[in-house]
Structure formats: C-alpha cells, structure tokens
Scaffold this motif. Structure first.
Motif, mmCIF file in Angstrom:
data_model
loop_
_atom_site.group_PDB
_atom_site.id
_atom_site.type_symbol
_atom_site.label_atom_id
_atom_site.label_comp_id
_atom_site.label_asym_id
_atom_site.label_seq_id
_atom_site.Cartn_x
_atom_site.Cartn_y
_atom_site.Cartn_z
ATOM 1 N N GLN A 179 0.849 -1.209 0.000
ATOM 2 C CA GLN A 179 0.000 0.000 0.000
ATOM 3 C C GLN A 179 0.878 1.250 0.000
ATOM 4 O O GLN A 179 0.660 2.188 -0.773
ATOM 5 N N LEU A 180 1.946 1.242 0.868
ATOM 6 C CA LEU A 180 2.850 2.390 0.951
ATOM 7 C C LEU A 180 3.504 2.651 -0.397
ATOM 8 O O LEU A 180 3.635 3.792 -0.847
ATOM 9 N N TYR A 181 3.939 1.541 -1.038
ATOM 10 C CA TYR A 181 4.608 1.670 -2.339
ATOM 11 C C TYR A 181 3.660 2.307 -3.360
ATOM 12 O O TYR A 181 4.031 3.216 -4.096
ATOM 13 N N GLN A 182 2.413 1.808 -3.339
ATOM 14 C CA GLN A 182 1.408 2.353 -4.280
ATOM 15 C C GLN A 182 1.190 3.842 -4.040
ATOM 16 O O GLN A 182 1.146 4.642 -4.970
ATOM 17 N N ASP A 183 1.070 4.206 -2.731
ATOM 18 C CA ASP A 183 0.842 5.612 -2.380
ATOM 19 C C ASP A 183 2.006 6.469 -2.858
ATOM 20 O O ASP A 183 1.805 7.550 -3.429
ATOM 21 N N ALA A 184 3.262 5.956 -2.610
ATOM 22 C CA ALA A 184 4.449 6.731 -3.001
ATOM 23 C C ALA A 184 4.490 6.896 -4.516
ATOM 24 O O ALA A 184 4.779 7.985 -5.035
ATOM 25 N N ALA A 185 4.187 5.802 -5.243
ATOM 26 C CA ALA A 185 4.227 5.873 -6.710
ATOM 27 C C ALA A 185 3.181 6.874 -7.216
ATOM 28 O O ALA A 185 3.448 7.672 -8.120
ATOM 29 N N ALA A 187 2.018 9.440 -5.532
ATOM 30 C CA ALA A 187 2.468 10.795 -5.181
ATOM 31 C C ALA A 187 3.512 11.280 -6.177
ATOM 32 O O ALA A 187 3.484 12.441 -6.613
ATOM 33 N N LEU A 188 4.443 10.379 -6.565
ATOM 34 C CA LEU A 188 5.485 10.755 -7.545
ATOM 35 C C LEU A 188 4.874 11.121 -8.882
ATOM 36 O O LEU A 188 5.256 12.107 -9.516
ATOM 37 N N GLN A 189 3.914 10.296 -9.287
ATOM 38 C CA GLN A 189 3.248 10.531 -10.573
ATOM 39 C C GLN A 189 2.577 11.905 -10.562
ATOM 40 O O GLN A 189 2.701 12.693 -11.496
ATOM 41 N N LEU A 190 1.912 12.189 -9.416
ATOM 42 C CA LEU A 190 1.227 13.468 -9.261
ATOM 43 C C LEU A 190 2.226 14.618 -9.338
ATOM 44 O O LEU A 190 1.996 15.629 -10.014
#
Ligand code: ADP
Length: 425
Positions: A179-185, A187-190
C-alpha cells in the motif's frame, strides 16, 4: 491361600482396575496405604496431588501401548509420602498395576504374584516374564524417551503456533508495504504531472518576454543614440536571464517526462561545437565579466552530429555552474578537442573552475534530480539541483559520458565525452 500372604515378604501394592483406572480389586496392599476403602476409587485419588497428572499420563500410555514400565508415582503412606516404582499392563480390558518402593523389588513382587492362579494372573505372568527379560535400564530409557518426546512435541506445537502468528504479522506487513509503495508511486506521478503542467505554463510568458526584449533591442539599435550600450547592455542581460530561465524550465520538463517514462528523443544535425561554445560564452558574457576566462579549442572547428538545443543547454549549465560556484577574479578554463585514441571518435570538453569545490561525500549524488551539495546550501548559493540531472540526461541521449573531480576550496573539473555521431544517427 489369601493373596496378601503370598506377597508378605515384599513391600508393595497390586491392584486390578477397569480400563478407566477405577480400582476394582486389591490383590495386595502391605504398605498400609489409604485407610479408606480403595475399591471403587480412581487411581488418581490414591496418589499425591503432584503425581495426579503423571498417573493420567500413565493411563493414556496404557491405552496406547498396553504396558508401562517403572513409572515413579508418589503416594501418601501412614506418616509420610513414598515413591512407588509402578509397572502396569492392560489385560483383557482391565488394568493390572503393581508398585514397590524399590525398583528391584518389583521383579520379586511379580515372582510372588506368579503363584496366584487365575486367568488374568496367568496372562500377567507371561507379561512379567517378558518384562523381566528386559533390562531395567532399557525400560527406564524408554520411559525417559517418552517423556522427552512429549516435551518436544509440546515445544513443537508452541513453535508452530508462534510461526503461524509471525506468518500472519508478515502478511499484514507485506500488505502495508504494498500500500505504501502504491501511495508513493501515486504521489510521484502526481508530482511529475504537476511539474510538467506548471513548467509548460511558465514557459509561455517567458517566451513572450524574450520576444519583446528582442524587438526592443532591435528598435534601440536603430535609434541614433549617443551611448546605445547604456540600453542595449541591460537588454542583453534581460535576454540572457530569460533564456536561462527557459532552459531551466525545459530541463525540468524533460526530467518530469523521463520520470513518467515518456522517452525523450534527440534530433541530431551537423554542427560546430567550437562555434556553439563561443555562442554560449557570448551569451553568458554579462555574468563572466568579473572572472578570468580561458577558452582553448584544440582546432578552429569541431564538427559532429548532435542535437543543437540540447547541447546548448548542456554547455550553458556546466559553464554557469563554474561561474556561480567560484569567486570573481578566479579562473574558468574551458578546453575542447577531439580524443584521437577513441573509437568511434569522440569530442572532449573540459570545464574547470577554482571555486568552492564539492565535498567528497556529495560527488556521487550531484547528478541526481534536485540534489544539492551541503556546502552550496550552507553558503546560501541559490539553485534548484536540476541543472546537472538535465546535463546527464542530455549526455545519455547522445551516448556520451560525464565525470567530475573536485576538491573543496580548490576547484572542480567536469569532463564530458561525446561520440562525434550519436549511434542512432
Ligand atoms: P544547482 O541549481 O543547485 O546549481 P545543479 O544540478 O546544477 O544544481 O548542481 C547540483 C549541485 O552540484 C549543486 O547544488 C552544487 O552543490 C554542485 N555543483 C555543481 N557544479 C558545481 C561547481 N562547478 N562547483 C561546485 N559545486 C558544483
């Protein structure tokens, strides 16, 4: 003949119980145990509380294996507690059990029992004969092994429980990590999408300013002014600064694109690198005026096939850093040539300054996007940390290399090697 008479010389008890361990018959009891009648009682009521569990285990062993050898159980006697070495067997659905205070007496006790004449005791006799043939140490070892086995078994069950618990914890952790990885990815995309759109919006007004600056410059030049430089010089500085901003924004845009996996491409065309460096130096002249500049091309021209706009941006970034990170009056040396030993042939450009230098610990990271060395931040030298990341990206697109050597308070040298023709062209 009364059974107790037969057993007189040996101290002990012999009992017949049903399969659940309820005492049915007292064959011998010359230890003076339990004043209350024993018949009808459970075996477990005969022993000390500390031996109750062991007695239950003994019954379980009998059900599983049919016999049990030399189990030490404690029973209350007239004034004290005595330990009885017990031997027991399942006979025709009943349990026969004998106990004597000393282990060797057990065999003698059974010898005496052999005189009892009924069908159960005949079977028992046979069983005891078999028992007598077994070495007592072997019986003891067997009992010890059983104890050890059940101890290990319960340890194993506990370990399995612990393992299952850890397994559940690990699964939860893995889910949280995913979940953390997905959130970070996300956020980066954003962030990259944001950079991409904001830089695009910033570039448009800057291009307008630059355009009007150029118009103004041309109009001023046409006016018959006594000292035109008083107007044209500041206009040139405005133009150069706006150009720098546009290039920085383009670098940022390229980086955001790259991180969003938008492949960048180059459009190589034949150009002279010497002339290109001269153009950049001219553009940066207002900033360079207080430095000593040394430009030493090995040949008057250096023709290769590169992307014009990207290369201008690369050279501008490296030289403006040399200016920004060194003091007025210090030397900036730019050399340009061709590496004769390289195959395929390569152009080599070196930019050296006598500035603040880069701490050894930061050297490896200065090409990362947004990374700034500690001394640059501490000295309050302004920057964004995107210039060198953009330079490396441009060099990668041309299949070239960049390296840096630096010493704090002494200076920094960047060396760039570029194939004369990028492999794809
Ligand atoms: P910035 O906008 O901070 O100059 P760059 O990406 O161009 O970003 O450079 C990254 C970092 O590398 C700088 O912040 C600085 O710490 C260091 N650096 C780059 N060039 C030089 C130089 N010529 N001398 C000293 N430090 C430099």
């Amino acid at each position: 003949m009364p059974k107790s008479d037969v057993l007189t010389p040996i101290q002990g008890i012999a009992l017949l119980c049903d399969s659940q361990g309820i005492i049915q018959q007292i064959i011998a009891n010359n230890l003076g145990l339990a004043a209350a009648p024993l018949v009808g009682q459970a075996l477990t009521t005969l022993v000390e509380p500390s031996s109750v569990e062991k007695t239950q285990n003994l019954l379980a062993t009998l059900h599983m294996q049919g016999v049990a050898f030399d189990w030490l159980l404690y029973v209350p006697s007239a004034n004290s507690v005595i330990g009885l070495h017990c031997y027991a067997g399942m006979v025709g659905g009943q349990i026969f059990i004998v106990g004597t205070p000393s282990q060797p007496d057990a065999e003698a006790f059974f010898e005496a029992l052999m005189q009892i004449n009924n069908q159960h005791q005949n079977t028992l006799r046979q069983m005891m004969k078999d028992l007598a043939m077994q070495r007592p140490t072997a019986s003891l070892a067997q009992a010890n092994r059983l104890d050890e086995f059940s101890r290990l078994n319960s340890e194993l069950i506990n370990a399995q429980r612990e393992l299952a618990k850890r397994n559940r914890e690990l699964t939860t952790l893995a889910q949280e990590n995913a979940q953390l990885y997905q959130d970070a990815a996300a956020a980066l995309q954003l962030r990259n999408e944001f950079i991409s759109s904001i830089t695009h919006d910033l570039k448009t007004p800057l291009t307008t300013i630059k355009g009007y600056g150029e118009i103004l410059h041309r109009r001023v030049s046409r006016l018959d002014l006594a000292e035109p430089a008083k107007l044209t010089d500041p206009l040139a500085t405005i133009d150069m600064t706006v150009q720098r901003m546009i290039e920085q924004i383009e670098g940022l845009l390229d980086m955001a694109r790259l991180q969003m996996n938008d492949a960048l491409t180059i459009s190589p065309s034949e150009l002279d690198l010497v002339a290109l460096v001269q153009r950049v130096l001219k553009m940066l002249a207002p900033l360079l005026s207080r430095h000593r500049l040394e430009f030493t091309p090995q040949t008057p021209t250096l023709i290769g096939s590169w992307d014009l706009l990207y290369l201008e941006r690369m050279v501008t970034n490296i030289i403006s850093n040399a200016i920004k990170y060194s003091s007025p009056g210090s030397l900036i040396a730019v050399s340009l040539g061709r590496d004769p030993s390289a195959a395929p042939p390569r152009a080599i450009m070196q930019v050296c300054d006598q500035g603040v230098g880069i701490p050894a610990g930061d050297l490896e990271r200065i090409f990362e996007p947004f990374y700034r060395a500690a001394n640059a931040r501490e000295r309050g030298i302004k920057g964004t940390g995107i210039g060198l990341a953009s330079v490396r990206q441009i060099i990668d697109l041309h299949s070239g290399t960049i390296s840096v050597t630096s010493e704090e308070q002494v200076g920094t040298c960047f060396t760039i090697q570029l194939p004369m023709n990028p492999p794809s062209s």
